[in-house]
Design a protein around this motif. Structure first.
Motif, PDB file in Angstrom:
ATOM      1  N   HIS A 441      41.934  43.543  48.957  1.00 39.69           N
ATOM      2  CA  HIS A 441      42.551  43.805  47.465  1.00 39.69           C
ATOM      3  C   HIS A 441      43.390  42.428  47.178  1.00 39.69           C
ATOM      4  O   HIS A 441      44.281  42.007  48.021  1.00 39.69           O
ATOM      5  CB  HIS A 441      43.456  44.813  47.518  1.00 39.69           C
ATOM      6  N   LEU A 442      43.171  41.831  45.963  1.00 41.23           N
ATOM      7  CA  LEU A 442      44.104  40.816  45.600  1.00 41.23           C
ATOM      8  C   LEU A 442      45.331  41.220  45.207  1.00 41.23           C
ATOM      9  O   LEU A 442      46.344  40.582  45.917  1.00 41.23           O
ATOM     10  CB  LEU A 442      43.289  40.157  44.241  1.00 41.23           C
ATOM     11  N   ASN A 443      45.368  42.092  44.362  1.00 44.11           N
ATOM     12  CA  ASN A 443      46.963  42.649  43.846  1.00 44.11           C
ATOM     13  C   ASN A 443      46.861  44.255  44.019  1.00 44.11           C
ATOM     14  O   ASN A 443      45.973  44.827  43.531  1.00 44.11           O
ATOM     15  CB  ASN A 443      47.037  42.509  42.521  1.00 44.11           C
ATOM     16  N   TYR A 444      47.864  44.584  44.546  1.00 47.72           N
ATOM     17  CA  TYR A 444      48.157  46.233  44.880  1.00 47.72           C
ATOM     18  C   TYR A 444      49.512  46.608  44.770  1.00 47.72           C
ATOM     19  O   TYR A 444      49.831  46.908  45.980  1.00 47.72           O
ATOM     20  CB  TYR A 444      47.159  46.550  46.130  1.00 47.72           C
ATOM     21  N   GLY A 445      50.290  46.186  43.787  1.00 47.46           N
ATOM     22  CA  GLY A 445      51.587  46.795  43.814  1.00 47.46           C
ATOM     23  C   GLY A 445      52.650  45.992  44.298  1.00 47.46           C
ATOM     24  O   GLY A 445      53.675  46.255  44.283  1.00 47.46           O
ATOM     25  N   GLY A 446      52.433  44.799  44.772  1.00 49.54           N
ATOM     26  CA  GLY A 446      53.145  43.704  45.523  1.00 49.54           C
ATOM     27  C   GLY A 446      54.041  43.173  44.558  1.00 49.54           C
ATOM     28  O   GLY A 446      53.879  42.984  43.250  1.00 49.54           O
ATOM     29  N   PRO A 447      54.827  42.200  45.114  1.00 57.19           N
ATOM     30  CA  PRO A 447      55.733  41.537  44.277  1.00 57.19           C
ATOM     31  C   PRO A 447      55.301  40.158  43.794  1.00 57.19           C
ATOM     32  O   PRO A 447      55.993  39.542  43.022  1.00 57.19           O
ATOM     33  CB  PRO A 447      56.915  41.055  45.280  1.00 57.19           C
ATOM     34  N   TYR A 448      54.011  39.831  43.976  1.00 57.32           N
ATOM     35  CA  TYR A 448      53.191  38.589  43.584  1.00 57.32           C
ATOM     36  C   TYR A 448      52.239  38.982  42.601  1.00 57.32           C
ATOM     37  O   TYR A 448      51.682  40.217  42.638  1.00 57.32           O
ATOM     38  CB  TYR A 448      52.686  37.894  44.725  1.00 57.32           C
ATOM     39  N   GLN A 449      51.761  38.061  41.855  1.00 58.01           N
ATOM     40  CA  GLN A 449      50.237  38.238  41.006  1.00 58.01           C
ATOM     41  C   GLN A 449      49.460  37.099  41.306  1.00 58.01           C
ATOM     42  O   GLN A 449      49.528  35.760  40.898  1.00 58.01           O
ATOM     43  CB  GLN A 449      50.978  38.166  39.451  1.00 58.01           C
ATOM     44  N   LEU A 450      48.298  37.372  42.050  1.00 57.87           N
ATOM     45  CA  LEU A 450      47.491  36.524  42.540  1.00 57.87           C
ATOM     46  C   LEU A 450      46.292  36.366  41.777  1.00 57.87           C
ATOM     47  O   LEU A 450      45.947  37.453  40.930  1.00 57.87           O
ATOM     48  CB  LEU A 450      46.906  37.056  44.026  1.00 57.87           C
ATOM     49  N   GLU A 451      45.602  35.127  41.860  1.00 59.19           N
ATOM     50  CA  GLU A 451      44.154  35.147  41.264  1.00 59.19           C
ATOM     51  C   GLU A 451      43.308  34.888  42.191  1.00 59.19           C
ATOM     52  O   GLU A 451      43.489  34.640  43.363  1.00 59.19           O
ATOM     53  CB  GLU A 451      44.351  33.981  40.041  1.00 59.19           C
ATOM     54  N   PRO A 452      42.061  35.282  42.090  1.00 64.07           N
ATOM     55  CA  PRO A 452      40.986  35.152  42.881  1.00 64.07           C
ATOM     56  C   PRO A 452      40.973  33.867  43.922  1.00 64.07           C
ATOM     57  O   PRO A 452      41.038  33.659  44.979  1.00 64.07           O
ATOM     58  CB  PRO A 452      39.665  35.356  42.283  1.00 64.07           C
ATOM     59  N   ASP A 453      41.257  32.668  43.063  1.00 62.63           N
ATOM     60  CA  ASP A 453      41.043  31.639  43.931  1.00 62.63           C
ATOM     61  C   ASP A 453      42.125  31.315  45.057  1.00 62.63           C
ATOM     62  O   ASP A 453      42.508  30.208  45.533  1.00 62.63           O
ATOM     63  CB  ASP A 453      40.871  30.145  43.113  1.00 62.63           C
ATOM     64  N   ASP A 454      43.425  32.151  44.808  1.00 60.35           N
ATOM     65  CA  ASP A 454      44.277  32.055  45.722  1.00 60.35           C
ATOM     66  C   ASP A 454      44.164  32.492  47.038  1.00 60.35           C
ATOM     67  O   ASP A 454      44.847  32.066  48.044  1.00 60.35           O
ATOM     68  CB  ASP A 454      45.601  32.999  45.227  1.00 60.35           C
ATOM     69  N   LEU A 455      42.930  33.033  47.244  1.00 63.90           N
ATOM     70  CA  LEU A 455      42.412  33.538  48.628  1.00 63.90           C
ATOM     71  C   LEU A 455      41.933  32.178  49.305  1.00 63.90           C
ATOM     72  O   LEU A 455      41.500  32.361  50.300  1.00 63.90           O
ATOM     73  CB  LEU A 455      41.296  34.549  48.220  1.00 63.90           C
TER      74      LEU A 455
END
Length: 820
Positions: A441-455
């Motif tokens: 999962h890219l984002n799931y309630g954590g303290p960051y906001q990721l975008e797909p290319d961050d992977l």
């Protein structure tokens, strides 16, 4: 991730000060084992110890978190790099207050401004400490055998409020500073956290997680114990509150779709007012005596920016430190990770001479639940600032093995350290194998906001070729919907997919479809659509109709789902009827949150019924959460026909041209055929061979025919490689496969134990035709049917769930026919 119970952890075994090469081994099991004290009611209130730790324990970052303005307004304390700092507001120079190997966070000033209370995290427990701001002298204040969090001074400065799991769940407590006497203030079902005094110290406002995925802001009267709910939010992992210095107002970080907003309201209730409208993901608010609110927000470098904003409205001001005073001489160290002389991305863990983690100024830092260490993903070159002295490094490129080094760095030095990454010798691409994590999962309630290319950097560091980050739902809130359809068409391949989470029935991965399934959730345990007539079969069939691969994810808890005595169980309610009726494409054999051996046992029975259910794997990691293992921690390798692409990779998985692993690499053939292929049967002897490459020791190597071990040998005593071969008698129909398992979970393994399993080589034809194996499998699944039917009747009482009950009846009929 599903609603899962958590295994009781083994004895705590990690200190941040421990050398990287001396981490103790994890117990041999399929699921991760927490380092922290188990919270008895975690499963009841948050679904899993994972959620409790991920959402409630502090986040480690190189940048400021947990801001706390001083009473005189001249300074703001915060956590950064795992220590406490005090920043002069006028000059924005930050001075380090604490030092040593532990992780310090969540500062709270005493009313006189002389002391700061804070949380100290050893990696296996959290305590409440006090530090004298002028002298740096520390003393422990609360050191219970449980998790202790969120200190907040009473207005008179004689006592301190905190949250503790000492009584089996997070409750509110008070400790007297003079005597150390503790008083438990709440004993409600659920978790009470992040308390702040209001009304001149006559009450508290706090975060109330009263039941599974239901969060609120509440108040407690210290005079009579009366509780009031100020604000209900549903599931809100980053929900935090801050009380104004006069105790009359409250600031709250409230969910706003995929984002957060900062609001204020009267401590007695009433309408809310949004502040800092320019903030899209404000975190950890704190109220200053000057009428301003402080908070942090993640930026594109995956660090936190420190902001100050007027409490009555207005633009937010960047107040991030301009200068950092460590209070001792430091060195700047550039670390280059290389393989075969070429710069190579890597998973990297760094500690200084005291054992304190060090991380670069960009990129996420993760805390590995299983191994108990902080790590980052390096693109090949990173720079860190560390106190002069010893620096210890540990790096790995996927499952290639671990490189470690210890160096001395002098004060004022700017040095470069080259770290040469080893290799197990498994050249996946040369053999035609490509790796994929089909459940993350890219984002799931954590303290960051990721975008797909961050992977991309993470995947390159983990030697991962394919990822399908899944849209999911935080209870009734959909996450990352805006990313549907996003894909990357060059290695590493990424295609945003979906997890449909019917908690009561089981979670399904919807991979590679041309549209998402709607609704994302349904069935008992949800406050809406509880009695929906939708079934998981609707999701499975939709996935096929839209060109995708359907997967039952994290299916089995425990390593013996079919005990000799007692009822079978520990797997999703709808999986058996859905598989028996031919609607399941794949099952997730390896996953961090389920048991590989137990899942295999269920899978064997499906194969023996003639159902060619493909094996796959996914980590189920949530990449925007700090306390999380790496993407690709469990993965599947597939052998596409022709050029690798998302379509050819998924097609190879459908055909069973694959193996799954948590670390060991295997290449298995029987009579010259690989997984997914067919060899002739007929009660004859055939040769087999297995190449095993592993970055860690592995206990056992096995060859199975129709789910029975027909050959067993010793694995590897240490990292290395070995070829195994032999002959085996095969029946007229069925399947043959290889399995390796057992051993200590040491880096780079982040699951509970080393494990790998090949997909079947089919005997005679695709799909087992052995009648004895089918009868035995059907008998075991029929033993489970009354268990499933009883659960079904509880979730769908009376006439509800008619379609699902009809599927159960049809599946029972088929099993009874097989069992004859």
């Amino acid at each position: 991730m599903a609603d899962r119970r958590h295994r009781r952890p083994a004895a705590a075994r990690f200190l941040f000060a421990a050398p990287l090469c001396l981490f103790a081994a994890a117990p041999v099991q399929g699921e991760w084992t927490s380092q922290y004290p188990h919270v008895e009611n975690a499963a009841k209130n948050v679904g899993h110890q994972l959620y409790l730790e991920a959402y409630n324990l502090p986040t480690f970052a190189a940048s400021p978190t947990d801001p706390a303005p001083s009473p005189d307004g001249r300074s703001v304390a915060f956590a950064a790099r795992g220590w406490l700092w005090a920043m002069d507001v006028a000059t924005r120079q930050a001075r380090r207050l604490t030092r040593g190997p532990r992780i310090d966070s969540r500062p709270a000033w005493s009313p006189d401004g002389r002391q700061i209370a804070f949380v100290r995290d050893s990696g296996r427990d959290t305590d409440i400490m006090l530090v004298d701001v002028a002298t740096g002298k520390e003393r422990p204040l609360v050191a219970s055998p449980a998790l202790d969090l969120d200190p907040a001074f009473a207005p008179d400065g004689t006592s301190l409020f905190y949250s503790s799991a000492e009584a089996g769940d997070f409750d509110l407590w008070r400790v007297e500073l003079a005597t150390g006497a503790k008083t438990r203030l709440t004993s409600d079902t659920g978790q009470e956290l992040n308390q702040q005094p209001i009304g001149g110290g006559t009450g508290l406002v706090y975060v109330n997680r009263a039941k599974y995925f239901s969060d609120a802001v509440a108040t407690l009267s210290l005079a009579d114990g009366e509780r009031r709910t100020l604000l209900s939010t549903g599931m809100a992992p980053q929900l935090r509150v801050a009380a104004s210095p006069d105790g009359r107002s409250v600031a709250v970080t409230e969910p706003d779709g995929d984002r957060l907003k900062l609001i204020t309201l009267d401590a007695g209730g009433g309408d809310t007012i949004r502040v800092a409208p320019d903030a899209t993901y404000p975190l950890a608010p704190s109220w200053s005596h000057g009428g301003a609110l402080w908070f942090v927000q993640p930026n594109r470098d995956k660090q936190f920016t420190l902001y100050r904003t007027p409490a009555d409205g207005g633009a937010s001001e960047d107040m991030s430190p301009l200068d950092w005073d460590f209070g001792e001489r430091t060195a700047r160290v550039t670390i280059r990770t290389r393989q075969a002389g070429k710069l190579t991305p890597a998973r990297l863990a760094i500690v200084d001479g005291s054992g304190h983690p060090a991380v670069p100024d960009t990129g996420l830092a993760y805390f590995d639940f299983q191994q108990g260490r902080v790590f980052t993903h390096s693109p090949g070159v990173v720079t860190v600032e560390v106190p002069a002295g010893t620096i210890r490094l540990s790096a790995t490129h996927g499952f290639d093995g671990v490189a470690e080094a210890t160096r001395q760095v002098r004060a004022g030095d700017t040095v470069t350290i080259d770290l040469d990454l080893p290799s197990t010798g498994f050249d996946a691409a040369a053999r035609g194998w490509y790796s994929g994590d089909l459940h993350n999962h890219l984002n799931y309630g954590g303290p960051y906001q990721l975008e797909p290319d961050d992977l991309v950097t993470m995947m390159r560091a983990e030697a991962l070729d394919v990822a399908t980050p899944q849209l999911a739902n935080l209870q009734t809130r959909q996450v990352d919907a805006k990313w549907w359809g996003w894909q990357r068409s060059e290695l590493p391949l990424i295609r945003v997919s979906q997890e449909v989470r019917a908690h009561f029935l089981g979670h399904i991965g919807v991979i590679g479809t041309d549209a998402p399934f709607d609704p994302w959730f349904f069935g008992p345990s949800y406050p809406v659509r509880a009695q929906s007539e939708l079934t998981n079969a609707d999701v499975l069939r939709f996935t096929r109709a839209h060109g995708g691969l359907n997967i039952y994810v994290h299916p089995v808890i425990g390593n013996d789902p079919f005990p000799a005595s007692g009822n079978p169980g520990g797997f999703p309610l709808a999986l058996v009827p859905d598989a028996v009726l031919g609607d399941v494409d794949a099952i997730e054999i390896a996953c961090l949150w389920s048991d590989e051996l137990g899942t295999s046992e269920l899978w064997y029975r499906l194969l023996n019924l003639g159902l060619p259910v493909a094996p796959t794997a996914g980590s189920d990691t949530m990449q925007n959460i700090h306390r999380m293992m790496a993407i690709g921690s469990t993965r599947v390798y597939a052998k596409p026909e022709g050029p690798v692409g998302m379509t050819s990779f998924l097609d190879a998985l459908r055909k069973g041209r694959s193996f799954v692993t948590t670390g060991p690499m295997i290449d298995f053939t029987a009579a010259g055929a690989g997984p997914g292929e067919v060899v002739a049967g007929g009660s004859r002897s055939i040769p087999w061979s297995l190449d095993l490459f592993s970055p860690t020791a592995v206990d056992t190597v096995e060859i199975l025919v129709n789910g029975r071990v027909v050959w067993s040998g010793k694995g590897l005593p240490a990292a290395g490689k070995r070829r195994y071969s032999g002959t085996v008698e095969v029946p007229a129909g069925g399947w043959i496969a290889a399995r390796v398992h057992g051993g200590s979970a040491v880096w780079p393994v982040q699951d509970g134990a080393p494990f790998a399993h090949s997909a079947p080589v089919w005997i005679g034809r695709v799909g087992s035709t052995d009648p004895a194996a089918a009868r035995s499998a059907a008998a075991d699944l029929l033993r489970w049917m009354p268990v499933g039917e009883a659960r079904l009747a509880t979730g769908y009482p009376g006439d509800s769930g008619a379609r699902l009950k009809a599927r159960f009846a049809e599946a029972r009929q088929r099993l009874e026919a097989w069992a004859k």
